[in-house]
Each structure stands twice: as C-alpha cells, then as structure tokens.
Motif scaffolding. Structure first.
Motif, PDB file in Angstrom:
ATOM      1  N   HIS A  98      -3.190   8.578  -0.371  1.00  0.00           N
ATOM      2  CA  HIS A  98      -3.894   8.286  -1.611  1.00  0.00           C
ATOM      3  C   HIS A  98      -2.862   8.082  -2.718  1.00  0.00           C
ATOM      4  O   HIS A  98      -2.800   7.028  -3.323  1.00  0.00           O
ATOM      5  CB  HIS A  98      -4.860   9.427  -1.959  1.00  0.00           C
ATOM      6  N   GLY A  99      -2.049   9.099  -2.974  1.00  0.00           N
ATOM      7  CA  GLY A  99      -1.048   8.934  -4.015  1.00  0.00           C
ATOM      8  C   GLY A  99      -0.079  10.093  -4.088  1.00  0.00           C
ATOM      9  O   GLY A  99      -0.200  11.093  -3.378  1.00  0.00           O
ATOM     10  N   LEU A 100       0.909   9.952  -4.961  1.00  0.00           N
ATOM     11  CA  LEU A 100       1.895  10.984  -5.258  1.00  0.00           C
ATOM     12  C   LEU A 100       1.907  11.118  -6.774  1.00  0.00           C
ATOM     13  O   LEU A 100       2.378  10.227  -7.477  1.00  0.00           O
ATOM     14  CB  LEU A 100       3.267  10.569  -4.710  1.00  0.00           C
ATOM     15  N   TRP A 101       1.386  12.234  -7.269  1.00  0.00           N
ATOM     16  CA  TRP A 101       1.071  12.367  -8.686  1.00  0.00           C
ATOM     17  C   TRP A 101       1.996  13.342  -9.397  1.00  0.00           C
ATOM     18  O   TRP A 101       1.964  14.547  -9.118  1.00  0.00           O
ATOM     19  CB  TRP A 101      -0.372  12.845  -8.847  1.00  0.00           C
ATOM     20  N   PRO A 102       2.823  12.859 -10.320  1.00  0.00           N
ATOM     21  CA  PRO A 102       3.650  13.758 -11.120  1.00  0.00           C
ATOM     22  C   PRO A 102       2.784  14.609 -12.053  1.00  0.00           C
ATOM     23  O   PRO A 102       1.759  14.150 -12.571  1.00  0.00           O
ATOM     24  CB  PRO A 102       4.540  12.813 -11.937  1.00  0.00           C
TER      25      PRO A 102
ATOM     26  N   LEU B 121       3.327   0.557   4.656  1.00  0.00           N
ATOM     27  CA  LEU B 121       2.362   0.923   3.624  1.00  0.00           C
ATOM     28  C   LEU B 121       0.973   0.400   3.960  1.00  0.00           C
ATOM     29  O   LEU B 121      -0.040   1.075   3.694  1.00  0.00           O
ATOM     30  CB  LEU B 121       2.844   0.385   2.272  1.00  0.00           C
ATOM     31  N   ASP B 122       0.898  -0.781   4.556  1.00  0.00           N
ATOM     32  CA  ASP B 122      -0.398  -1.317   4.982  1.00  0.00           C
ATOM     33  C   ASP B 122      -1.097  -0.351   5.942  1.00  0.00           C
ATOM     34  O   ASP B 122      -2.306  -0.127   5.846  1.00  0.00           O
ATOM     35  CB  ASP B 122      -0.219  -2.671   5.673  1.00  0.00           C
ATOM     36  N   ARG B 123      -0.324   0.195   6.880  1.00  0.00           N
ATOM     37  CA  ARG B 123      -0.909   1.095   7.864  1.00  0.00           C
ATOM     38  C   ARG B 123      -1.248   2.457   7.253  1.00  0.00           C
ATOM     39  O   ARG B 123      -2.311   3.020   7.519  1.00  0.00           O
ATOM     40  CB  ARG B 123       0.048   1.278   9.046  1.00  0.00           C
ATOM     41  N   ALA B 124      -0.329   2.981   6.460  1.00  0.00           N
ATOM     42  CA  ALA B 124      -0.481   4.344   5.937  1.00  0.00           C
ATOM     43  C   ALA B 124      -1.447   4.439   4.768  1.00  0.00           C
ATOM     44  O   ALA B 124      -1.901   5.532   4.433  1.00  0.00           O
ATOM     45  CB  ALA B 124       0.881   4.884   5.515  1.00  0.00           C
ATOM     46  N   MET B 125      -1.767   3.318   4.149  1.00  0.00           N
ATOM     47  CA  MET B 125      -2.605   3.326   2.946  1.00  0.00           C
ATOM     48  C   MET B 125      -3.680   2.242   3.069  1.00  0.00           C
ATOM     49  O   MET B 125      -3.555   1.153   2.513  1.00  0.00           O
ATOM     50  CB  MET B 125      -1.737   3.071   1.708  1.00  0.00           C
TER      51      MET B 125
END
Length: 259
Positions: A75-79, A128-132
C-alpha cells in the motif's frame, strides 16, 4: 542499487540482487529530515477486494492479482509528521490526512492526477507491478505525491526500500501463518502472537491490524512501525516502534482469492 525478481512459487518473495558496485548508504536508506518513524502499510488483497462496494480494476482483473499469491502487497511507506511541518503548527492528524498535499494541493480527480507517471528501469517497474496491484489505479503515483514528494525522497529509492521491506515481511513466519489460514477465521490475538514469534517478544505493539466489513471482521491491511534511522536494520526487533492499535474484531477473517 538493488534490483528485484519475484519468484512465482512458495509464500514469499525471492530477492535477486545484482550489484554493479559497492552499495552506498544513499542507495539503501531513506533520509527524510525530521521524521521519527515510518509506517509500512501492507494490504491483504483478498480482504481489501472483498470489502469494496465498488471494487477497483485490480480487484476485477485476475491478471493484476499475481502478487497476492506471495503474501501481502504494497500500500505505502508513510513518514511520520516531519519536524518542519510540526514547527508550522501541523498536527499529526492533519499530516495523516493530507501529507504533502498540505504544500501542493492534490489536483481534482482520481489518483492518476496526483503525480506524473514514473520512468523507472524495467526491473523496478516489473517488481512494482507485481507487488502493488493498486498501480492499475495509479496508487503508486498517489502514495508518492502524498507521502514522499515534499520530503526530497527520490521516487526510485522510495519504492526500492518499500519493496525491500515488503519482501522481508513476506518471507517471515508471520506471513506463513496468515497464508496457512487463508479462507478461515482466527483470533486477533493469534495474529499478534504470530507476529511476535516472527519478529521478537513485545514487537506486537509495532503491528496495527486493520479490518473492514461488517463488524470489522475481515483483515484488509497490516501496518508496521519502523524507526526512520533503522530502516536498514529491519526486521530486527530493535528497529520496530509502537503504533496505535488497529481496528479489528476479536476474531478476524483471512479472505482467500477466488481465481
């Protein structure tokens, strides 16, 4: 710089590192000034899709769901709230809601209007296509615009690190437990215990379970708190930081994909 190759078998991801030379700190860290920690947000794709009233493209097209066979997807990496925003009076809740859009308001419309398309090398693009799966709905462009663009975090380094962290989680015994129980219901505390068994005693405080559906009984996401200065030490227990408790019922359903 790391490049990625995702294996099609097993429950985990296979990291394939092709290094053209010594890895420098700039290539493996995300130095966002004034950020205390990151939240790694990973979606349980079957549960996410099951609880969507109007499922997006990545839920409707089986060809976009291959990454879900590896475990969680990105989904994401949020600071966390950067100091300079805090110094300007921005609250944590405001940062959580708006992020970098506080400085550069988001364009009206869907996620695709949040940022221009990325021009990544093929290896990162394919990984990234596969993982997201949400890239089909421009989730990558939205996530970067909201959480990283205003912090001078290069897009390639940002997604490289996010994929690295995802791979480590999916290779863990915690995800083995989740995968084994697909299609069934488990106690919420059993998920926390499985996380601690994989990452260390007491680390359950760094795990925030997110559920949706009636009574918040369907697992849709996990969020993991990681010290901003210790991203490269993950999954060592000392790299983890507590997050707020999630929102799941005492018993949690782990949905399975229907192919």
């Amino acid at each position: 710089m790391m490049r990625w190759k995702y294996g099609l078998g097993g429950v985990g991801l296979v990291l394939w590192s092709l290094l053209s030379g010594p890895v420098t700190a700039d290539e493996t860290t995300l130095a966002a000034e004034g950020v205390a920690h990151y939240t790694l947000a990973l979606t349980w794709h079957p549960g996410f899709c099951q609880t969507q009233g109007n499922p997006p493209r990545e839920c409707r097209e089986p060809s976009l769901q291959a990454g879900a066979d590896d475990g969680f997807v990105l989904h994401g990496l949020w600071p966390s709230l950067p100091e300079r925003f805090a110094d300007d009076g921005v609250t944590r809740q405001r940062w959580w809601e708006k992020g970098c859009f506080l400085e550069r308001p988001r364009a009206d419309g869907g996620f695709c209007r949040a940022h221009a398309p990325f021009d990544f090398e093929d290896s990162l693009d394919d990984a990234l296509d596969r993982a997201m799966p949400g890239r089909a709905s421009c989730l990558d462009r939205y996530e970067y615009a909201k959480h990283a663009a205003c912090l001078s975090l290069p897009a390639e380094a940002y997604f490289d690190k996010a994929l690295d962290l995802l791979e480590l989680v999916n290779a863990s015994a915690f995800v083995d437990y989740v995968m084994i129980h697909r299609g069934s219901e488990v106690p919420r505390n059993a998920l926390i215990q499985a996380f601690e068994a994989a990452f260390g005693e007491g680390t359950g405080r760094a795990l925030s379970l997110q559920c949706n559906g009636r009574g918040n009984r369907v697992l849709t996401e996990v969020r993991i708190g990681i010290d901003a200065e210790r991203l490269d030490d993950f999954p060592q227990s000392s790299s983890l930081v507590p997050l707020r408790r999630g929102r799941c019922a005492p018993r949690v359903g782990i949905s399975a994909l229907s192919h």
